[in-house]
Design a protein around this motif. Sequence first.
Motif, short mmCIF file in Angstrom:
data_model
loop_
_atom_site.label_atom_id
_atom_site.label_comp_id
_atom_site.label_asym_id
_atom_site.label_seq_id
_atom_site.Cartn_x
_atom_site.Cartn_y
_atom_site.Cartn_z
N ALA A 117 0.51 -7.27 4.05
CA ALA A 117 -0.77 -7.50 3.37
C ALA A 117 -0.79 -8.85 2.66
CB ALA A 117 -1.05 -6.38 2.37
N ALA A 118 0.39 -9.42 2.38
CA ALA A 118 0.43 -10.72 1.72
C ALA A 118 -0.05 -11.84 2.62
CB ALA A 118 1.86 -11.00 1.23
N THR A 119 0.12 -11.67 3.93
CA THR A 119 -0.23 -12.73 4.88
C THR A 119 -1.43 -12.37 5.75
OG1 THR A 119 1.41 -11.83 6.43
CG2 THR A 119 2.13 -13.62 4.97
N ALA A 168 4.14 -12.86 -3.12
CA ALA A 168 3.52 -11.90 -2.20
C ALA A 168 2.50 -11.04 -2.94
CB ALA A 168 4.58 -11.02 -1.55
N TRP A 169 2.84 -10.59 -4.14
CA TRP A 169 1.90 -9.76 -4.91
C TRP A 169 0.62 -10.52 -5.19
CZ3 TRP A 169 6.18 -8.63 -9.05
CH2 TRP A 169 7.19 -7.85 -8.47
N SER A 170 0.75 -11.81 -5.57
CA SER A 170 -0.45 -12.62 -5.85
C SER A 170 -1.33 -12.72 -4.62
CB SER A 170 -0.03 -14.03 -6.29
OG SER A 170 0.60 -14.00 -7.55
N ALA A 171 -0.70 -12.92 -3.47
CA ALA A 171 -1.48 -13.02 -2.23
C ALA A 171 -2.18 -11.71 -1.92
CB ALA A 171 -0.56 -13.42 -1.08
N MET A 172 -1.46 -10.59 -2.05
CA MET A 172 -2.07 -9.28 -1.80
C MET A 172 -3.28 -9.06 -2.70
SD MET A 172 1.26 -6.79 -1.56
CE MET A 172 2.65 -7.13 -0.49
N ILE A 173 -3.09 -9.32 -3.98
CA ILE A 173 -4.17 -9.05 -4.95
C ILE A 173 -5.35 -9.98 -4.68
CG2 ILE A 173 -4.77 -9.14 -7.40
CD1 ILE A 173 -1.84 -8.29 -7.96
N GLY A 174 -5.07 -11.22 -4.31
CA GLY A 174 -6.15 -12.13 -3.96
C GLY A 174 -6.96 -11.61 -2.78
N HIS A 175 -6.27 -11.09 -1.77
CA HIS A 175 -6.97 -10.51 -0.61
C HIS A 175 -7.82 -9.31 -1.03
CE1 HIS A 175 -4.81 -13.25 1.79
NE2 HIS A 175 -3.71 -12.54 2.01
N VAL A 176 -7.27 -8.47 -1.93
CA VAL A 176 -8.01 -7.29 -2.39
C VAL A 176 -9.27 -7.71 -3.14
CG1 VAL A 176 -7.96 -5.29 -3.93
CG2 VAL A 176 -5.98 -5.80 -2.51
N ARG A 177 -9.13 -8.66 -4.07
CA ARG A 177 -10.28 -9.07 -4.89
C ARG A 177 -11.38 -9.67 -4.01
NH1 ARG A 177 -8.46 -5.89 -8.75
NH2 ARG A 177 -6.90 -6.79 -10.15
N ARG A 178 -11.01 -10.51 -3.05
CA ARG A 178 -12.03 -11.14 -2.20
C ARG A 178 -12.71 -10.12 -1.30
NH1 ARG A 178 -8.23 -15.32 -2.63
NH2 ARG A 178 -6.99 -14.53 -0.90
#
Length: 511
Positions: free
Chosen positions: A151-153, A180-190
């Motif tokens: 989910a991070a990528t 990786a957590w930052s990337a996952m959360i960014g994907h979730v928020r968007r």
Amino acid sequence: MSLAEVEARERRAQARGLFRALEVLRADMARRAGETLEGWDELIRRPEFMPSARNLADYLALRRGDLVPFQAPLASLGLSSLGRAESHVRPSLDAVLASLALIGGEGVAEYPPVEIFAAGPARLAARRDALFGARRGHPNTRIMVTLPSEAATSAELVAGLIAEGADCMRINCAHDGPDAWSAMIGHVRRAAAEAGRRVPVQMDLPGPKLRVEEVAPGKAAKKEKTDPGETGRLFEGDRFEVVDVLSAKAELPQITLSHPALIAALEVDGALWINDGKIRAKILEAHPGRVLAEITSTPSKGAKIKVEKGVNLPGVDLRVPALTEEDLGHLDFVLGHADIIGFSFVQTGADLRALFAELEARAEPVGERSGPSLMLKIETPLALRNLPALIVEAGGRMPVGVMIARGDLAVEIGFERLSEIQEEILWLCEAAEVPVVWATQVLENMVKDGQASRAEMTDAAMSQRAECVMLNKGAQLGAAVTFLRDVLVRMDRHNNKKSPRLGALGLWHDF
């Protein structure tokens, strides 16, 4: 006197007898609940949690005794048997008393206001939406999804899960890392913004690692091909040692454990379970730094002990602090990004107070902020026994939910007890107006392989009584979200918590 008059007199006499017995029960409940609330008074700093604590105190007091003798007589009079009183304990009892007074001809029937029966369920629904996100229409039960490393990528993976019906995302901080957590959360928020929804993120602190740390196969297994970090295949009757330090000269397989409290707690005749109970052993000897164990149960083809597999000591209250140095290292990130803190291995009020102190040390005054809520992960018998106090102390300081961590909990209390215990947790939390997550191995075969077993389908249907259901990661996670959502929608037609809705039976509509 006619038969009808005799029966009416008997009904009145029955109602008067029940009225007197329930009056005594109510008085005892009120006294005990008052004493309990007095003990909780200093723990409750959020006034909005006080009605919930009061109802929980009533429920605990009411359920001290056996209500079975009342159920059939009350039902024969067409009255509530108190079997669905969790969200409005005292009003339910008062309403039954009022009806008994009316039937028995004793006193005036004073019913509680109708709106009081809706207050508790409304608070619970609002807390569900605040924790896991609101949605229009059904299902009422939310779906939490554990994000895989991919989910991070892959923004598409996250957006697909939300489109399939995931309401809330979970990140296990035992895996991956801040980038990786930052990337996952960014994907979730968007993805959530594009879908026009709020999709909260729960981040689970790992807690103490109770695992196999190192493995040596032993001389007896040298002839068998083994990979690094595993023993040879073991069967019932085979023996191995738990040691502080591995020995290259050991005849038997040896393992070390990740936490010193584990080997210290091993006693003769005690149980040691590895890998969710797939390997079960009995302690034969216990010496400083060395414990001899014998396998009592494995799968029919045997099993290998491997590093990183979980360890449980059924029947032992392992007094290990829930908050670890690793957790503290994650806490700043979690506070800055998560909507919910998943508190693993919480067992006591001391565990809660340790977390509260760390939150406040980070300029996060508990109870005075709009920061993360708290999810109590119930994994041990000690946490189970302390659950009412944990709910009150946590809920008295900040918004709280309860996760039934059914994997570890089943191993700790015994698989045969899990079904009844998960029911009791649901009842207790409904009385406390606290949302519950039904977690671990939900639709596990479908998540991994795309096909659910019949037992998993039944489990998924039963999960509808919780406020949220958690799916773990797997190759077919998106399909499992779709399937689970469909099951939950169907079950919403028939049940609300413990209450059947009694809608029309469409299958036999024209019979």
